[in-house]
Each structure stands twice: as C-alpha cells, then as structure tokens.
Design an enzyme around this catalytic site. Structure first.
Site, PDB file in Angstrom:
ATOM      1  N   GLU A 164       0.772  -1.236   0.000  1.00  0.00           N
ATOM      2  CA  GLU A 164       0.000   0.000   0.000  1.00  0.00           C
ATOM      3  C   GLU A 164       0.811   1.297   0.000  1.00  0.00           C
ATOM      4  O   GLU A 164       0.783   2.070   0.973  1.00  0.00           O
ATOM      5  CB  GLU A 164      -0.995  -0.016   1.173  1.00  0.00           C
ATOM      6  CG  GLU A 164      -1.963  -1.184   1.062  1.00  0.00           C
ATOM      7  CD  GLU A 164      -3.149  -1.108   2.021  1.00  0.00           C
ATOM      8  OE1 GLU A 164      -3.086  -0.361   2.999  1.00  0.00           O
ATOM      9  OE2 GLU A 164      -4.141  -1.811   1.753  1.00  0.00           O
ATOM     10  N   GLU A 283      -5.543  -8.208  -1.227  1.00  0.00           N
ATOM     11  CA  GLU A 283      -6.301  -8.053   0.018  1.00  0.00           C
ATOM     12  C   GLU A 283      -7.739  -7.729  -0.344  1.00  0.00           C
ATOM     13  O   GLU A 283      -7.986  -6.866  -1.195  1.00  0.00           O
ATOM     14  CB  GLU A 283      -5.767  -6.881   0.875  1.00  0.00           C
ATOM     15  CG  GLU A 283      -4.471  -7.133   1.573  1.00  0.00           C
ATOM     16  CD  GLU A 283      -4.093  -5.997   2.545  1.00  0.00           C
ATOM     17  OE1 GLU A 283      -4.961  -5.182   2.916  1.00  0.00           O
ATOM     18  OE2 GLU A 283      -2.905  -5.935   2.913  1.00  0.00           O
TER      19      GLU A 283
HETATM   20  C1  BGC Z   1      -3.289  -3.331   6.843  1.00  0.00           C
HETATM   21  C2  BGC Z   1      -4.056  -3.810   8.045  1.00  0.00           C
HETATM   22  C3  BGC Z   1      -5.526  -3.482   7.910  1.00  0.00           C
HETATM   23  C4  BGC Z   1      -6.054  -3.947   6.576  1.00  0.00           C
HETATM   24  C5  BGC Z   1      -7.468  -3.498   6.362  1.00  0.00           C
HETATM   25  C6  BGC Z   1      -3.902  -3.908   5.623  1.00  0.00           C
HETATM   26  O1  BGC Z   1      -3.144  -3.543   4.506  1.00  0.00           O
HETATM   27  O2  BGC Z   1      -1.966  -3.750   6.951  1.00  0.00           O
HETATM   28  O3  BGC Z   1      -3.503  -3.220   9.178  1.00  0.00           O
HETATM   29  O4  BGC Z   1      -6.232  -4.156   8.918  1.00  0.00           O
HETATM   30  O5  BGC Z   1      -5.247  -3.467   5.522  1.00  0.00           O
HETATM   31  O6  BGC Z   1      -7.571  -2.107   6.486  1.00  0.00           O
END
Ligand code: BGC
Length: 342
Positions: A164, A283
């Site tokens: 990110e 993710e």
């Molecule tokens: C972060 C987490 C977070 C998740 C959802 C991830 O990229 O590392 O800390 O819980 O995104 O926001």
C-alpha cells in the site's frame, strides 16, 4: 503486438543463457515459467495478519499449527506481511537483524513444507510513505538484503515490493522507487515472481499511472479491494471516528451493489488486457463489526468476480479482525470459509 515480440526475445535470451550455463535462482528441475503460469497456482490464497507484523509494540504470535491448518483447508498460497522496517538499522548500511531473518525464514520454510506458496512483502513501512526521498536508500538496501538472503530459495517463494504505497509515495515518486527496487531484486533473483502495486493503497484507480519495466514477464499486479469502505471498515478504529458512523452498513448483493464492483473490475480487466500483466487481489475482506450475512455475500461476490476474470486473490485475513478462523475456539468460521472455497 510489442508485448508478444518482447516475450519472444526474452524466451530466446533464456535459451542463450541456458546454453552458456548461466545460473538462475530456480531450483534444479524447474523450468522457466512466467507470471501467468504462477498466477494460476495461487488460488485460493489467504493473508496472515500475524507473526511478522507489529501490533501494540510487539509481534503477534503465530501458532505452530496455523500453516498446516491453512493448507489442510485447501489454500494454495499465503501472503505474509512482514514489518522489516522495525528490524532494520536507521543508518547506513541499514542492516536487517539476523534474528529477524531467522523468524521470517521459519515461517517461509513452514509454508513451503506445507506446500503453500509464500508471498513476503514489506508491510507497514510508514516512514517511506511520509518521506520517500529520505527513506529511499534504506528501502533499497532492505530489498538488497532480502533478495540476497532468499536468492536460492524455491521459485515458489514470491516477493511483493511494498504494501500500500500512499501519502507522499505516489505518482512519479512511486514509479521511480518501484522501478529501482525491481532492478535491485533482479540482480540476484532474475526470474522470481514479484508483486507490484499502484499508489493510493494499491487502488485500481491509480493503475493507469503505473510504469513497469519493459520485458519483465515475472511481474504480477496486486490490487487491494475494500469497496465500499463504509461497509468493509465499519467500526475499524484505525479509520478514525468516522468508522463508528458506518456501523450497521449492510451489503446484500443488490443490483446496484453488484454493478458497482463489476464496473471497477472491468476497468482493471481492460488495463490488464492492454498491458498483458496478470492480476492478483492481494487483500479483500470485511471487518467483523459488519453483519455476517453481508460479509459472506460480499466475500463470495468479490471472489467469484475475480475468478471469473482469471485473477488470483488472497483474502484478508486468517484469524484476527477479518478472520475466517477463530483462534480462541480453534474453529473455522465455516460460512466465510465456504464463501471463499465453495
Ligand atoms: C493493513 C491492516 C488493515 C487492513 C485493512 C492492511 O493492509 O496492513 O492493518 O487491517 O489493511 O484495512
């Protein structure tokens, strides 16, 4: 098409290199395979939000049996977020602590032993988001050390350059740093699969700004998908007070809700087609403050839409706030697991 020509040139080059006995990071018996091949081996995938990420000043524990459990449920790949920056010196030569490497090795080896494809990244490196210029040398040195350390590992071990990119690490600044990092890794790992991602938290909206090196066919584009945020991040404290006002937001797979996802994914599909790069949703997940019916519907829909387009994915995540596994009762949340696997 120029991309096809690039591919042919690269294949010819590989033959010439092999004929002259050039070494590669691939284990003996493995043949050259590109990112499209490997992207098909990743589903289903899961993120570990533990073990190698700091929470409240310490690393969370991963239980001995977690990777075996993940494998026995049917997962094929595991994205392992790693907080290297906490264990890297602040001054040149920015040495990564050997004891931390040992810790990462242990989890990577365990994943491989369980026949899982491990993806390791640089996670939660907040300093580089705030001050890219000031952190660039340190960031590149991290990759130099990580890629040297794992150069002889199985080609199944994959690297993701940075989780990110955001804040000041955007646009040209990110393109420049990303390409430098790829060059550093390629010195020791010429063929290893690398995940790269666009700015604004790996958002598809920044895809068109990204510039990748020509002729490298071992790159996979990693996107994060949490739309709508007021549903997936309701009650998530790290989003600030606003997330409290999102509580109660549902996702019922209405026509509007489905079309919204499809519209976003079609933009990604067009980019992928034009650029000849495979897509990974690295993710996606909905926080446990949302109602379970909505979480299951959303998770299934995103997973199906990704698969329909031939993309790989890794659900966020195994056993914490988004978890598909309850680490207190040692039970799977079967409705979420089903949404991912069946
Ligand atoms: C972060 C987490 C977070 C998740 C959802 C991830 O990229 O590392 O800390 O819980 O995104 O926001």
């Amino acid at each position: 098409m120029k991309l096809v020509a690039d591919r042919i040139i690269l294949a010819l080059l590989s033959c010439v290199m092999l004929a002259f006995g050039a070494t590669s990071s691939f284990a003996q018996g493995d043949t050259y395979k590109d990112a499209f091949y490997w992207n098909k081996q990743l589903n289903p995938g899961i993120n570990l939000d533990n073990a190698l990420v700091m929470r409240d000043g310490k690393l969370r524990a991963i239980e001995e049996n977690h990777l075996a459990l993940i494998a026995s449920a049917g997962f094929k790949s595991v994205r392992i977020p790693v907080v290297w920056s906490t264990y890297t010196g602040s001054n040149a030569p920015y040495t990564i602590k050997p004891a931390f490497f040992e810790r990462v090795d242990k989890i990577v080896n365990e994943a491989l032993a369980n026949n899982l494809i491990p993806i390791i990244n640089i996670h939660h490196y907040t300093a580089v988001m705030k001050d890219p210029a000031g952190q660039e040398k340190r960031f590149l040195r991290m990759w130099e050390q990580i890629s040297q350390h794992y150069a002889n590992y199985s080609p199944k071990l994959m690297f993701e350059i940075l989780n990110e990119p955001s804040q000041n690490l955007n646009g040209e600044v990110w393109n420049s740093m990303l390409n430098k990092a790829i060059r550093v890794v390629r010195k020791t790992n010429p063929e290893r699969i690398l995940f790269v991602g666009p700015g604004y938290y790996n958002s598809y909206t920044k895809l068109s700004a990204i510039e990748l090196p020509r002729g490298d066919h071992n790159l996979i584009m990693s996107l994060h998908y949490y739309d709508p945020m007021n549903f997936t991040h309701q009650g998530a404290a790290w989003m600030g007070d606003i997330s409290e006002s999102w509580l109660g937001t549902t996702w019922r797979a209405t026509e509007y809700q489905r079309n919204r996802v499809i519209g976003h994914f079609d933009i990604v599909a067009e980019w992928a087609e034009n650029n000849d790069v495979p897509i990974h949703i690295g993710e996606f997940g909905a926080y446990d403050k949302a109602d379970m019916t909505s979480r299951v519907k959303w998770t299934r829909f995103i997973r199906e839409q990704a698969e329909k387009r031939g993309w790989s994915w890794a659900y966020w995540e195994f056993c914490y706030g988004y978890g598909i596994y309850d680490r207190h009762t040692d039970e799977w949340r079967t409705d979420l697991l089903d949404a991912l696997l069946h």
